[in-house]
Design an enzyme around this catalytic site. Sequence first.
Site, short mmCIF file in Angstrom:
data_model
loop_
_atom_site.label_atom_id
_atom_site.label_comp_id
_atom_site.label_asym_id
_atom_site.label_seq_id
_atom_site.Cartn_x
_atom_site.Cartn_y
_atom_site.Cartn_z
N ARG A 104 29.64 9.08 -54.84
CA ARG A 104 30.17 9.64 -55.98
C ARG A 104 28.66 10.15 -56.74
O ARG A 104 27.92 9.72 -57.01
CB ARG A 104 30.62 8.43 -56.92
CG ARG A 104 31.04 8.74 -58.30
CD ARG A 104 31.92 7.53 -58.93
NE ARG A 104 30.80 6.50 -58.91
CZ ARG A 104 31.24 5.12 -59.77
NH1 ARG A 104 32.40 5.16 -60.25
NH2 ARG A 104 30.38 4.44 -60.05
N THR A 108 28.74 13.46 -62.72
CA THR A 108 30.20 14.00 -62.80
C THR A 108 31.00 12.66 -62.38
O THR A 108 32.39 12.80 -63.00
CB THR A 108 30.64 15.11 -61.93
OG1 THR A 108 30.59 14.73 -60.56
CG2 THR A 108 29.72 16.34 -62.36
N ASP A 200 27.90 -3.00 -57.52
CA ASP A 200 27.87 -1.97 -56.32
C ASP A 200 28.22 -2.61 -55.03
O ASP A 200 27.12 -3.21 -54.56
CB ASP A 200 26.72 -0.84 -56.51
CG ASP A 200 26.92 0.20 -55.54
OD1 ASP A 200 27.02 -0.01 -54.03
OD2 ASP A 200 26.89 1.12 -55.98
N ASP A 203 25.57 -1.41 -52.21
CA ASP A 203 24.22 -2.00 -52.35
C ASP A 203 24.39 -3.51 -51.93
O ASP A 203 23.51 -3.89 -51.41
CB ASP A 203 23.81 -1.81 -53.75
CG ASP A 203 23.25 -0.46 -53.96
OD1 ASP A 203 22.90 0.25 -53.02
OD2 ASP A 203 23.12 -0.08 -55.07
#
Length: 209
Positions: A104, A108, A200, A203
Amino acid sequence: MPQPFIMDHPLIQHKISLVRDKNTGSKEFRELISEITMLMCYEATRDLPLKEVEIETPVAVAKSKILSGRKLAIVPILRAGLGMVEGIVNLIPAVKVGHIGLYRDPETHTPVEYYCKLPADIEERDIIVLDPMLATGGSAIDAISQIKGKGGKSIKFMCIIAAPEGLDALTKAHPDVPVYCASLDSHLNEHKYIVPGLGDAGDRIFGTK
């Protein structure tokens, strides 16, 4: 609009509470993601076709059922989707595994493609696309579009946690793709993270933050 399959089994919900906990370390987090995926796979493969065979038990000949040979493939979206592969492979060792690499863009929030490798006979297989989180839906939409572009037809999407925004976007873009998730959370925050979510997933699976 197709409704998602929300898996509210007590074992799944218990394990989701543990993966949400910020104090859960990477080793336990990986194990939990794998276990949740295995439990979800049980439901997502409920419609696999069977055929009847004769089996000789120690007592008698029995009519029994086995999978009819329909080919299955899983396609994790890199990198977090890799954490869901082991749970399915443990249940279905013969499954073929493709990979789609997306990340990602931090500005944006749209998916950027960098890798795609699928089984050569993908058009003949039932396909389950894997990603722990369905946030904006961009990565899932793009990955499924790539698979369709290479001939894939029978596709399901499996995630652990979804945001309403991502679910809505995915079902609008691919209304023919059933969505399986274990929790439909509240919303996306200004950084496009699922709230309450679990942070996340990549992660936390790989210990990179």
